[in-house]
Design an enzyme around this catalytic site. Structure first.
Site, short mmCIF file in Angstrom:
data_model
loop_
_atom_site.label_atom_id
_atom_site.label_comp_id
_atom_site.label_asym_id
_atom_site.label_seq_id
_atom_site.Cartn_x
_atom_site.Cartn_y
_atom_site.Cartn_z
N LEU A 1 8.93 -30.44 -18.87
CA LEU A 1 9.60 -29.15 -18.71
C LEU A 1 9.95 -28.87 -17.25
CD1 LEU A 1 7.57 -26.92 -21.21
CD2 LEU A 1 9.75 -28.05 -21.59
N CYS A 2 10.41 -29.91 -16.56
CA CYS A 2 10.81 -29.74 -15.15
C CYS A 2 12.15 -30.43 -14.90
CB CYS A 2 9.74 -30.26 -14.21
SG CYS A 2 9.09 -31.90 -14.58
N GLY A 3 13.04 -30.35 -15.89
CA GLY A 3 14.38 -30.91 -15.72
C GLY A 3 14.35 -32.42 -15.60
#
Length: 299
Positions: free
Chosen positions: A88-90
């Site tokens: 969930l950090c691109g």
């Protein structure tokens, strides 16, 4: 067209997701502030330490004879790949993994085919990615970010240094995300070992001549012997701190975009809901009017 119940369920689900992404953005922003302070405080020290080593070791026989400078034929490669423990950090993890794979393809393809490329994974996402691809992965340091400290990172640096000195590795490369700001992370690839000598450049020639003006206490040999390993450990620690700050920046940006996207979805779904509800009410009114007219005709 979806029923009112289905649209309400989707709106409720996206509302819950939006609340989660908002919370994650706030948490990432708080962690980013601390991580950014840590890396900005370390950078001047790391740069000054590197300059000091360059100045003191220029032309010094002790530095040239250091086991960390021995250049050998490259048969065995160690890649230290720094990623995160969570997603969930691109594209944060994907970019570092792609950079490491590109490095292997461009520089160490023959060693990879022979199975002589080992990965030291700092971060679970990198470990999982390279294990799926069949690489030999050292997972000892995947939980480093759980209790991030110089002491933990130092152990990883010492293992890589000991492996290079013993001949287990002929070259050690470092791949990580450098923190620039909350929205920008730059993937960096650095050769950690052997130490690259740049004594032929004009700057280092000047450093060699100015080094003669130093008075060493204790001896020059002791200072250089202490400085080189310390500089290598600081180099890895700086990369890990950079990656830590970059991770929180990437997660904050990704969660901000996810929150905005959820808002756009909610607008569209509420419009669909209102249209569906209006159509249902209109249908009910028509049915009532039709029924009333039928009763009137029957009477």
């Amino acid at each position: 067209m979806a029923s009112l119940k289905e649209v309400r369920a989707r709106i409720s689900s996206i509302n819950s997701t939006q609340q989660i992404t908002k919370a994650m953005k706030m948490v990432a922003a708080a962690k980013l502030r601390r991580a950014q302070d840590n890396i900005t405080q370390l950078r001047p020290y790391a740069q000054k330490l590197g300059q000091m080593l360059s100045t003191v070791s220029a032309g010094a026989e002790t530095a040239q004879e250091s086991p960390y400078k021995h250049v050998r034929s490259i048969d065995r490669v160690l890649l230290i790949v720094v990623t995160s423990d969570r997603g969930l950090c691109g594209a944060f993890n994907t970019n570092a993994i792609k950079a490491a794979l590109s490095l292997i393809e461009e520089k160490y393809a023959s060693q990879a085919r022979s199975g002589n490329v080992e990965i030291m994974a700092i971060g679970k996402k990198g470990a999982e990615a390279f294990q799926r691809r069949g690489f030999k992965v050292n997972t000892t340091y995947v939980d480093t970010f759980g209790s991030l400290s110089f002491a933990n990172v130092r152990l990883a640096a010492e293992e890589a240094m000991a492996g290079f000195v013993s001949g287990s590795y002929d070259v050690v490369e470092l791949v990580y995300n450098e923190f620039k700001n909350a929205a920008v992370q730059i993937v960096q690839t650095e050769q950690m070992l052997p130490i690259v000598s740049a004594s032929s450049t004009p700057v280092n020639q000047a450093a060699a001549s100015s080094a003669m003006n130093y008075i060493f206490e204790p001896s020059e040999e002791e200072i250089i012997t202490e400085l080189i390993p310390k500089t290598l450990k600081i180099q890895l620690y700086k990369a890990v701190l950079d990656s830590n700050a970059a991770e929180h920046g990437a997660r904050m940006t990704a969660m901000d975009k996810a929150t905005d996207n959820a808002g756009e979805l909610l607008k569209a779904l509420r419009l669909v809901y209102n249209r569906t509800r209006q159509a249902a009410i209109t249908t009910e009114i028509l049915e009532i009017v039709g029924g009333a007219e039928a009763l009137a005709s029957a009477a």
